[in-house]
Design a protein around this motif. Structure first.
Motif, PDB file in Angstrom:
ATOM      1  N   GLY A  38       0.698  -0.906  -0.003  1.00 34.40           N
ATOM      2  CA  GLY A  38      -0.346  -0.228  -0.505  1.00 34.40           C
ATOM      3  C   GLY A  38       0.795   1.148  -0.300  1.00 34.40           C
ATOM      4  N   PRO A  39       0.714   2.410  -0.039  1.00 29.91           N
ATOM      5  CA  PRO A  39       1.113   3.994   0.332  1.00 29.91           C
ATOM      6  C   PRO A  39       1.909   3.925   1.102  1.00 29.91           C
ATOM      7  CG  PRO A  39      -1.467   4.266   0.674  1.00 29.91           C
ATOM      8  CD  PRO A  39      -1.307   2.048  -0.101  1.00 29.91           C
ATOM      9  N   LEU A  40       2.614   5.139   1.164  1.00 29.54           N
ATOM     10  CA  LEU A  40       3.949   5.266   2.304  1.00 29.54           C
ATOM     11  C   LEU A  40       3.519   6.936   2.092  1.00 29.54           C
ATOM     12  CD1 LEU A  40       6.871   2.632   1.772  1.00 29.54           C
ATOM     13  CD2 LEU A  40       4.262   2.461   3.558  1.00 29.54           C
ATOM     14  N   LEU A  41       3.539   7.469   3.168  1.00 32.12           N
ATOM     15  CA  LEU A  41       4.014   9.054   3.510  1.00 32.12           C
ATOM     16  C   LEU A  41       5.200   9.170   3.285  1.00 32.12           C
ATOM     17  CD1 LEU A  41       1.280  10.283   6.066  1.00 32.12           C
ATOM     18  CD2 LEU A  41       1.188   9.175   3.310  1.00 32.12           C
ATOM     19  N   THR A  42       5.772   9.201   2.459  1.00 34.07           N
ATOM     20  CA  THR A  42       7.533   9.640   2.318  1.00 34.07           C
ATOM     21  C   THR A  42       7.922  10.656   2.365  1.00 34.07           C
ATOM     22  OG1 THR A  42       7.142  10.182  -0.240  1.00 34.07           O
ATOM     23  CG2 THR A  42       7.411   7.559   0.206  1.00 34.07           C
ATOM     24  N   SER A  96      11.695   2.804   4.299  1.00 32.72           N
ATOM     25  CA  SER A  96      11.341   2.424   2.114  1.00 32.72           C
ATOM     26  C   SER A  96      11.396   1.579   1.455  1.00 32.72           C
ATOM     27  CB  SER A  96      12.931   2.988   2.311  1.00 32.72           C
ATOM     28  OG  SER A  96      13.001   4.308   2.709  1.00 32.72           O
ATOM     29  N   VAL A  97      10.254   1.584   0.286  1.00 32.05           N
ATOM     30  CA  VAL A  97      11.056   0.509  -0.240  1.00 32.05           C
ATOM     31  C   VAL A  97      10.924   1.076  -2.188  1.00 32.05           C
ATOM     32  CG1 VAL A  97       9.403  -0.746   0.768  1.00 32.05           C
ATOM     33  CG2 VAL A  97       8.531   0.777  -0.931  1.00 32.05           C
ATOM     34  N   PRO A  98      10.948  -0.063  -2.686  1.00 29.35           N
ATOM     35  CA  PRO A  98      11.652   0.693  -3.848  1.00 29.35           C
ATOM     36  C   PRO A  98      10.784   1.810  -4.774  1.00 29.35           C
ATOM     37  CG  PRO A  98      11.991  -1.510  -4.186  1.00 29.35           C
ATOM     38  CD  PRO A  98      11.728  -1.263  -2.530  1.00 29.35           C
ATOM     39  N   GLY A  99      11.249   3.589  -4.572  1.00 23.19           N
ATOM     40  CA  GLY A  99      10.579   4.596  -5.628  1.00 23.19           C
ATOM     41  C   GLY A  99       9.347   5.251  -4.100  1.00 23.19           C
ATOM     42  N   LYS A 100       9.494   4.157  -2.950  1.00 20.23           N
ATOM     43  CA  LYS A 100       9.404   4.915  -2.226  1.00 20.23           C
ATOM     44  C   LYS A 100      10.107   5.769  -0.712  1.00 20.23           C
ATOM     45  CE  LYS A 100       4.379   3.747  -2.506  1.00 20.23           C
ATOM     46  NZ  LYS A 100       3.883   2.264  -3.683  1.00 20.23           N
ATOM     47  N   SER A 101      10.436   6.559  -1.080  1.00 18.59           N
ATOM     48  CA  SER A 101      12.122   6.469  -0.332  1.00 18.59           C
ATOM     49  C   SER A 101      11.638   7.418   1.644  1.00 18.59           C
ATOM     50  CB  SER A 101      12.621   6.887  -0.835  1.00 18.59           C
ATOM     51  OG  SER A 101      14.304   6.858   0.502  1.00 18.59           O
ATOM     52  N   ILE A 102      11.909   6.738   2.484  1.00 18.75           N
ATOM     53  CA  ILE A 102      10.912   7.715   3.356  1.00 18.75           C
ATOM     54  C   ILE A 102      11.780   8.259   3.841  1.00 18.75           C
ATOM     55  CG2 ILE A 102       9.937   7.578   6.067  1.00 18.75           C
ATOM     56  CD1 ILE A 102       8.510   5.105   5.791  1.00 18.75           C
ATOM     57  N   ASN A 160       0.934  13.273   0.350  1.00 25.29           N
ATOM     58  CA  ASN A 160       1.705  12.957   0.993  1.00 25.29           C
ATOM     59  C   ASN A 160       0.699  13.371   2.806  1.00 25.29           C
ATOM     60  OD1 ASN A 160       4.538  11.754   1.744  1.00 25.29           O
ATOM     61  ND2 ASN A 160       5.512  12.747  -0.361  1.00 25.29           N
ATOM     62  N   SER A 161      -0.283  14.699   2.796  1.00 28.74           N
ATOM     63  CA  SER A 161      -0.484  14.887   3.105  1.00 28.74           C
ATOM     64  C   SER A 161      -1.165  13.796   4.499  1.00 28.74           C
ATOM     65  CB  SER A 161      -2.352  15.426   2.920  1.00 28.74           C
ATOM     66  OG  SER A 161      -1.786  16.031   1.321  1.00 28.74           O
ATOM     67  N   LEU A 162      -1.190  14.558   5.383  1.00 27.98           N
ATOM     68  CA  LEU A 162      -1.903  13.579   7.211  1.00 27.98           C
ATOM     69  C   LEU A 162      -2.467  15.199   7.979  1.00 27.98           C
ATOM     70  CD1 LEU A 162      -1.748  11.905   8.649  1.00 27.98           C
ATOM     71  CD2 LEU A 162       0.012  12.089   9.533  1.00 27.98           C
ATOM     72  N   TYR A 163      -3.700  15.007   7.927  1.00 27.39           N
ATOM     73  CA  TYR A 163      -4.305  15.873   9.281  1.00 27.39           C
ATOM     74  C   TYR A 163      -4.423  15.325  10.532  1.00 27.39           C
ATOM     75  CZ  TYR A 163      -5.284  17.331   4.182  1.00 27.39           C
ATOM     76  OH  TYR A 163      -4.834  18.303   3.448  1.00 27.39           O
ATOM     77  N   PHE A 164      -4.048  15.700  11.602  1.00 29.87           N
ATOM     78  CA  PHE A 164      -3.928  15.730  12.740  1.00 29.87           C
ATOM     79  C   PHE A 164      -5.432  16.628  13.480  1.00 29.87           C
ATOM     80  CE2 PHE A 164      -1.089  13.203  15.705  1.00 29.87           C
ATOM     81  CZ  PHE A 164       0.041  12.327  14.310  1.00 29.87           C
ATOM     82  N   VAL A 165      -6.328  15.955  13.491  1.00 28.61           N
ATOM     83  CA  VAL A 165      -7.133  16.880  14.664  1.00 28.61           C
ATOM     84  C   VAL A 165      -7.148  16.604  16.178  1.00 28.61           C
ATOM     85  CG1 VAL A 165      -9.839  16.854  14.368  1.00 28.61           C
ATOM     86  CG2 VAL A 165      -8.187  15.494  12.593  1.00 28.61           C
ATOM     87  N   PHE A 166      -6.953  17.811  16.873  1.00 27.10           N
ATOM     88  CA  PHE A 166      -6.546  17.242  17.916  1.00 27.10           C
ATOM     89  C   PHE A 166      -8.014  17.979  18.726  1.00 27.10           C
ATOM     90  CE2 PHE A 166      -3.095  17.486  16.846  1.00 27.10           C
ATOM     91  CZ  PHE A 166      -1.874  16.805  17.664  1.00 27.10           C
ATOM     92  N   PHE A 167      -8.345  17.242  20.247  1.00 25.21           N
ATOM     93  CA  PHE A 167     -10.063  17.664  20.563  1.00 25.21           C
ATOM     94  C   PHE A 167      -9.875  17.940  22.073  1.00 25.21           C
ATOM     95  CE2 PHE A 167     -10.645  14.120  17.386  1.00 25.21           C
ATOM     96  CZ  PHE A 167     -11.360  14.691  16.305  1.00 25.21           C
ATOM     97  N   PRO A 168     -10.748  18.692  21.955  1.00 27.87           N
ATOM     98  CA  PRO A 168     -10.645  19.982  23.485  1.00 27.87           C
ATOM     99  C   PRO A 168     -11.209  18.665  24.642  1.00 27.87           C
ATOM    100  CG  PRO A 168     -12.889  20.272  22.515  1.00 27.87           C
ATOM    101  CD  PRO A 168     -11.862  19.018  21.400  1.00 27.87           C
TER     102      PRO A 168
END
Ligand SMILES: [Zn+2]
Length: 260
Positions: free
Chosen positions: A46-50, A95-101, A145-153
């Motif tokens: 699957g995908p990785l966030l590189t 990291s995997v071929p084509g996906k370097s973290i 590569n987007s990652l949304y961190f949602v914090f709660f009160p």
């Protein structure tokens, strides 16, 4: 999430088809099942966030109160530090071929005071919020590569898959059906999510857990995963260390054969 569940079974072993992949931070104290096979993550194509592009969203007007605003700023500083730190360097072994973290960056932040999560918020409402914020252009558009961190009160309980924050978990990450990657971070307002440490280090620890999991397994179970032990952070839950001024969680290293 039914379409996602179907696609998950395509690559999973029979054993993992019966339950959804682990993507949560469990409550403290956490004892790993001694009977489980030795941990080893394997890559499921699957995908990785590189080079993660992280956006923090603090949901609810309570984040405008001074103490909470301060915490939000501390968390932003934490991400600015951690995303170019040794913690991300150590993920390069996945990291995997084509996906370097490599390193990531925080691309912005927002206190969302025009709507409230309420006393109890379902995962579906979090996904809907992200969808509408993205549609309105009020948060940056998503890319691979987007990652949304949602914090709660304080006082908001988050519910996901029949489980609840401060009862079953302290945070989780997931992907929407159209592959918007996000983490949900309830306020650590209970002993099980403070883990015997102070508020900020507890939240940086659980956030580092979810960050590393979102990078290495953005669609839970389709990146680097262990059918018996879960994701990279699950294996080392609540084992912490200091990196610079911050408390972070140890992460599983296949090459070291240990939590590092
Ligand atoms: Zn986890």
């Amino acid at each position: 999430m039914s379409t996602r569940a179907v696609s998950k079974t395509n690559h999973s072993t029979e054993k993992s088809q019966t339950k959804s992949p682990i993507r949560i931070v469990p409550l403290h104290p956490h004892v790993r099942d001694a009977a489980a096979p030795a941990p080893h993550l394997t890559y499921r194509n699957g995908p990785l966030l590189t080079n993660v592009e992280l956006f923090t969203l603090f949901w609810g007007a309570a984040w405008q109160e001074a103490a909470n605003t301060q915490l939000s700023q501390q968390m932003n500083s934490f991400f600015d530090f951690i995303l170019t730190s040794q913690l991300l360097d150590q993920l390069a072994e996945y990291s995997v071929p084509g996906k370097s973290i490599g390193h990531g960056k925080r691309i912005g932040t927002k206190i969302l005071a025009t709507s409230e999560p309420g006393k109890s918020v379902q995962d579906s409402a979090i996904q809907s919020l992200l969808k509408s914020e993205l549609a309105n252009g009020t948060i940056p558009p998503a890319n691979a590569n987007s990652l949304y961190f949602v914090f709660f009160p304080p006082g908001t309980q988050v519910k996901q898959g029949g489980a609840a924050s401060c009862k079953d978990f302290c945070g989780y990450h997931d992907a929407t059906p159209d592959d918007i990657f996000y983490a949900a971070m309830p306020f650590p307002g209970c002993p099980g999510c403070l883990g015997g440490i102070a508020l900020l280090p507890a939240l940086t620890s659980t956030s580092s857990h979810e960050l590393c999991e979102a990078i290495t397994d953005p669609i839970p179970g389709q990146g680097w995963y262990d059918d018996s032990n879960g994701e990279i952070g699950d294996i080392c839950a609540w084992k912490t260390k200091q990196l610079g001024p911050y408390t972070i969680q140890l992460e599983w290293s296949n090459s070291a054969g240990n939590c590092i």
